[in-house]
Design an enzyme around this catalytic site. Structure first.
Site, mmCIF file in Angstrom:
data_model
loop_
_atom_site.group_PDB
_atom_site.id
_atom_site.type_symbol
_atom_site.label_atom_id
_atom_site.label_comp_id
_atom_site.label_asym_id
_atom_site.label_seq_id
_atom_site.Cartn_x
_atom_site.Cartn_y
_atom_site.Cartn_z
ATOM 1 N N MET A 152 0.839 -1.202 0.000
ATOM 2 C CA MET A 152 0.000 0.000 0.000
ATOM 3 C C MET A 152 0.877 1.256 0.000
ATOM 4 O O MET A 152 0.403 2.348 0.357
ATOM 5 C CB MET A 152 -0.942 -0.011 1.203
ATOM 6 C CG MET A 152 -1.912 -1.196 1.138
ATOM 7 S SD MET A 152 -3.420 -0.952 2.080
ATOM 8 C CE MET A 152 -2.776 -0.802 3.718
ATOM 9 N N HIS A 172 9.250 -3.226 3.604
ATOM 10 C CA HIS A 172 8.895 -3.491 2.206
ATOM 11 C C HIS A 172 10.155 -3.808 1.393
ATOM 12 O O HIS A 172 10.149 -4.688 0.535
ATOM 13 C CB HIS A 172 8.212 -2.264 1.582
ATOM 14 C CG HIS A 172 6.922 -1.866 2.253
ATOM 15 N ND1 HIS A 172 6.768 -0.682 2.917
ATOM 16 C CD2 HIS A 172 5.730 -2.497 2.343
ATOM 17 C CE1 HIS A 172 5.536 -0.587 3.394
ATOM 18 N NE2 HIS A 172 4.879 -1.681 3.063
ATOM 19 N N GLN A 218 -10.357 -2.647 2.405
ATOM 20 C CA GLN A 218 -9.865 -3.364 3.581
ATOM 21 C C GLN A 218 -9.766 -2.491 4.820
ATOM 22 O O GLN A 218 -9.376 -2.959 5.881
ATOM 23 C CB GLN A 218 -8.523 -4.038 3.297
ATOM 24 C CG GLN A 218 -7.334 -3.094 3.205
ATOM 25 C CD GLN A 218 -6.103 -3.824 2.714
ATOM 26 O OE1 GLN A 218 -6.028 -4.271 1.576
ATOM 27 N NE2 GLN A 218 -5.116 -3.981 3.591
ATOM 28 N N SER A 244 6.454 -0.364 10.326
ATOM 29 C CA SER A 244 5.101 -0.218 9.796
ATOM 30 C C SER A 244 4.922 1.211 9.324
ATOM 31 O O SER A 244 5.476 2.149 9.927
ATOM 32 C CB SER A 244 4.081 -0.517 10.899
ATOM 33 O OG SER A 244 2.806 -0.021 10.518
ATOM 34 N N ARG A 248 2.456 2.865 9.731
ATOM 35 C CA ARG A 248 1.691 3.594 10.756
ATOM 36 C C ARG A 248 2.573 4.088 11.902
ATOM 37 O O ARG A 248 2.140 4.922 12.683
ATOM 38 C CB ARG A 248 0.576 2.706 11.318
ATOM 39 C CG ARG A 248 -0.518 2.394 10.311
ATOM 40 C CD ARG A 248 -1.662 1.640 10.969
ATOM 41 N NE ARG A 248 -2.785 1.442 10.052
ATOM 42 C CZ ARG A 248 -2.906 0.401 9.245
ATOM 43 N NH1 ARG A 248 -1.994 -0.542 9.238
ATOM 44 N NH2 ARG A 248 -3.963 0.291 8.456
HETATM 45 P P1 AMP Z 1 1.441 -2.937 3.443
HETATM 46 O O1 AMP Z 1 2.006 -1.886 2.552
HETATM 47 O O2 AMP Z 1 1.424 -2.546 4.884
HETATM 48 O O3 AMP Z 1 0.139 -3.503 2.948
HETATM 49 O O4 AMP Z 1 2.476 -4.133 3.390
HETATM 50 C C1 AMP Z 1 2.852 -4.717 2.172
HETATM 51 C C2 AMP Z 1 3.647 -5.952 2.454
HETATM 52 O O5 AMP Z 1 4.810 -5.616 3.226
HETATM 53 C C3 AMP Z 1 2.856 -6.992 3.278
HETATM 54 O O6 AMP Z 1 3.138 -8.291 2.793
HETATM 55 C C4 AMP Z 1 3.404 -6.785 4.664
HETATM 56 O O7 AMP Z 1 3.321 -7.948 5.472
HETATM 57 C C5 AMP Z 1 4.850 -6.437 4.363
HETATM 58 N N1 AMP Z 1 5.440 -5.736 5.502
HETATM 59 C C6 AMP Z 1 4.971 -4.622 6.107
HETATM 60 N N2 AMP Z 1 5.748 -4.313 7.170
HETATM 61 C C7 AMP Z 1 6.707 -5.276 7.228
HETATM 62 C C8 AMP Z 1 7.800 -5.538 8.117
HETATM 63 N N3 AMP Z 1 8.064 -4.748 9.144
HETATM 64 N N4 AMP Z 1 8.566 -6.624 7.865
HETATM 65 C C9 AMP Z 1 8.314 -7.441 6.819
HETATM 66 N N5 AMP Z 1 7.294 -7.252 5.958
HETATM 67 C C10 AMP Z 1 6.512 -6.186 6.166
#
Ligand code: AMP
Length: 293
Positions: free
Chosen positions: A28, A35, A59, A185, A187
């Site tokens: 996202m 990432h 979502q 994260s 966030r």
């Molecule tokens: P998101 O952009 O939050 O939807 O995350 C995209 C992808 O990155 C998802 O598969 C998450 O699980 C992964 N992701 C987000 N934060 C982390 C992290 N700290 N370590 C590993 N993977 C992550």
């Protein structure tokens, strides 16, 4: 690096690629080192690397969370280029959800209905399952890379990939953490310094459980109590603190096979999730855990 906004342009870009396997990392945006760890893993294993950036409205269970979600496309494209991404798919909302859109993918059972599914509501994983299915069918990658941080999301995606016979290898990469232990994260940027230091109780609680498990504690209620004490000392009230089977998400009473310890907690206005997997118990004489589902 190409940036495409439509499925038609994405397909054209992939048709013209040099060959070899296609690795795909859906996100996202608001890219951070977590990432990038997925991009690195995918880059190492594939001839072509595709990244998607789409803040998926279906979502989000809270409109305020969706509105406040960071959108940093320019910086994201720089990070993607540095990570060796070949194609960025960054569609607009109308491309993913055109007028008349009326098909949702819904995974049922504890894997989608407990923990995150219970707290955020059914619609959360319906939104995740639907967008991930659409993205996988748009990119048609050989392998798709997800983070262990979102352990329940991984379980939901593994389920839908198997159930819908989508020909993709699901690769799970370890949770990437900042030096202080907090799981990275998008966030986290919203945490004040005081909130951030309180949030560190989450990884501390997970470490306490890991240490107790390594010391031989098998009763999951006792393990849960250890983690709860660490959170409570820091004034962090969990939305859930659960020890479950990492595939089915059924509760586990005594450790034998692998156990997922999952925590969700709100610190200030920021909702954080984190988890750790406890290894199967190994006995000195024989192995009571034989593996399997
Ligand atoms: P998101 O952009 O939050 O939807 O995350 C995209 C992808 O990155 C998802 O598969 C998450 O699980 C992964 N992701 C987000 N934060 C982390 C992290 N700290 N370590 C590993 N993977 C992550």
């Amino acid at each position: 690096m190409m940036v495409v906004r439509t499925v038609a342009d994405l397909r054209a870009a992939l048709r013209d690629r040099r060959g070899g396997s296609v690795g795909f990392v859906p996100t996202m945006g608001a890219l951070h080192e977590g990432h990038v760890s997925l991009l690195r893993a995918a880059r190492a294993e594939n001839g072509t690397l595709v990244l998607s950036i789409f803040v998926n409205p279906t979502q989000f269970d809270e409109q305020s969370d969706l509105a406040a979600y960071p959108r940093t496309e320019e910086a994201d494209l720089g990070i993607a280029d540095d990570a060796g991404v070949d194609v960025v798919f960054a569609p607009g909302g109308d491309e993913v959800y055109p007028a008349g859109f009326s098909t949702m993918v819904s995974v049922t059972g504890p894997v989608a209905e407990t923990l995150e599914g219970a707290q955020r509501g059914r619609a959360h994983f319906d939104g995740v399952a639907t967008v991930v299915t659409k993205l996988l069918l748009s990119v048609l990658p050989d392998a798709a890379y997800f983070g262990a941080k979102d352990a329940q999301q991984v379980a939901v995606i593994r389920r839908l990939v198997a159930d819908l016979s989508i020909p993709v290898r699901v690769v799970v990469c370890p949770t990437s953490r900042d030096d202080d232990g907090l799981a990275r994260s998008s966030r986290n940027a919203r945490l004040t310094p005081e909130e951030r230091s309180r949030a560190l109780a989450i990884p501390r609680a997970l470490s306490a459980v890991t240490d107790a498990a390594a010391a031989g504690v098998t009763d999951t209620e006792a393990l849960r109590a250890d983690a709860a004490a660490v959170l409570s000392d820091a004034g962090v009230e969990p939305e859930y603190l659960a020890l479950v089977d990492p595939v089915s998400f059924e509760p586990v009473a005594a450790r034998r096979g692998p156990v997922l310890v999952a925590i969700a907690a709100r610190v200030g206005r920021t909702r954080l999730i984190d988890n750790v997997v406890l290894e199967p118990v190994r006995e000195p004489f024989g192995t009571p855990y034989e593996g399997g589902a």
